[in-house]
Design a protein around this motif. Structure first.
Motif, short mmCIF file in Angstrom:
data_model
loop_
_atom_site.label_atom_id
_atom_site.label_comp_id
_atom_site.label_asym_id
_atom_site.label_seq_id
_atom_site.Cartn_x
_atom_site.Cartn_y
_atom_site.Cartn_z
N MET A 60 56.88 19.90 61.46
CA MET A 60 56.43 20.21 60.10
C MET A 60 57.40 19.67 59.05
O MET A 60 56.97 19.24 57.96
N MET A 86 56.65 16.14 58.72
CA MET A 86 55.40 15.98 57.98
C MET A 86 55.64 16.07 56.47
O MET A 86 55.19 15.21 55.69
N THR A 87 56.38 17.09 56.04
CA THR A 87 56.63 17.25 54.60
C THR A 87 57.49 16.10 54.06
O THR A 87 57.29 15.66 52.93
N VAL A 105 49.96 9.13 56.64
CA VAL A 105 50.54 10.33 57.26
C VAL A 105 49.45 11.22 57.85
O VAL A 105 49.55 11.68 58.99
N PHE A 126 48.84 12.30 61.65
CA PHE A 126 48.87 13.74 61.92
C PHE A 126 47.64 14.18 62.71
O PHE A 126 47.75 14.94 63.68
N VAL A 156 55.80 11.44 63.05
CA VAL A 156 54.81 12.47 62.70
C VAL A 156 53.77 12.59 63.81
O VAL A 156 53.39 13.70 64.22
N GLN A 212 53.52 16.14 65.85
CA GLN A 212 52.32 16.97 65.83
C GLN A 212 51.67 17.02 67.21
O GLN A 212 51.17 18.07 67.63
#
Length: 284
Positions: free
Chosen positions: A80, A83-84, A95, A99, A158, A162
């Motif tokens: 996470m 991801m951010t 992204v 994801f 990413v 995930q």
């Protein structure tokens, strides 16, 4: 009875997963620092469950719960935070595509490692779901603050982050912990929250009151979402669950972006939504 369980748990799981993403969109709109809200989310989740287990005198977890929960917590917070970070450095569409396409990893692992199978029609549906995800997420805008190689490496991270997260969720069943979901979730939240807090401290970031309040709301919601998701995974093969979830959630994301957040849904995204509906029918 199994059919009733599937019909009941799958839709609820998908709706809650959709809502989880929308809550982060809401947090962003409120001007929150997303990593801080994310960390608070995990800490809140763990504290709520610790209070419950402490009240009921059940704070005694077996080694497998601690092992699975700890590994899952490490994977969750890393995935996470990646991801951010990626959302601030790479095109949003790239992204999001990475994801959502990460669903391939738990499917492959479930087939190779745990012996799950998929019929040819489902494989066609999985293929269509991948195409639909690309179409629905490729056009989003974003910033390009790093070079092409840097963008590529971040998107790949990413994808694998995930994918590892979803594989850990699937692992709960094959670890024989179906009846100890709450314990696994608590350890996961505690480890993810602790590592996230250390990350913020190293960066010298102090969450604002708004970040903490928002993260607490998300964490309470996330607790119920994870319970439902893990329960659904106990009833449904990964080869069915993850393609369905990818299509449904991204379709709902696009519709919410268009009708609620007033973001333009272009022609490619609309075609992607149509393909997603076909993929859902084939996979299910």
């Amino acid at each position: 009875m199994k059919v009733i369980s599937i019909v009941f748990w799958i839709p609820i799981s998908f709706v809650l997963e959709f809502g989880f993403g929308q809550l982060f969109k809401w947090a962003q709109q409120r001007g929150c620092y997303l990593p801080a809200a994310l960390v608070t989310n995990y800490i809140t989740l763990a504290l709520l469950l610790f209070g419950y287990f402490n009240f009921t005198n059940q704070v005694d977890f077996n080694p497998m719960v601690i092992r699975v929960g700890s590994i899952t917590g490490c994977v969750f917070i890393v995935a996470m935070l990646l991801m951010t970070k990626a959302l601030s450095l790479v095109r949003v569409g790239s992204v999001l595509t990475s994801f959502r396409m990460a669903m391939l990893i738990p499917i492959i692992v479930s087939v190779i490692l745990w012996g799950e199978t998929a019929i040819p029609l489902q494989m066609v549906g999985i293929g269509l779901s991948i195409i639909s995800l690309i179409l629905m997420t490729r056009g989003s805008g974003g910033s390009n603050k790093i070079g092409r190689l840097g963008q590529f490496l971040l998107v790949v991270l990413v994808f694998f982050g995930q994918g590892a997260s979803m594989t850990c969720l699937r692992w709960v069943r094959y670890a024989g912990l179906e009846d100890q979901l709450l314990q696994v979730i608590m350890v996961t939240g505690a480890v993810a929250g602790t590592l996230g807090a250390i990350y913020l401290a190293v960066l010298g970031i102090k969450p604002s009151n708004k970040d903490i309040r928002t993260g607490a709301v998300i964490g309470t919601y996330n607790l119920f979402g994870l319970i439902v998701l893990l329960t659904a995974l106990n009833h449904v093969p990964a080869t069915v669950f993850f393609p369905l979830m990818g299509c449904v959630v991204v379709t709902l994301d696009n519709l919410a972006a268009h009708f609620y957040w007033r973001e333009r849904l272009d022609r490619q995204a609309m075609i992607g939504v149509g393909l997603a509906l076909v993929a859902i029918a084939l996979v299910s």
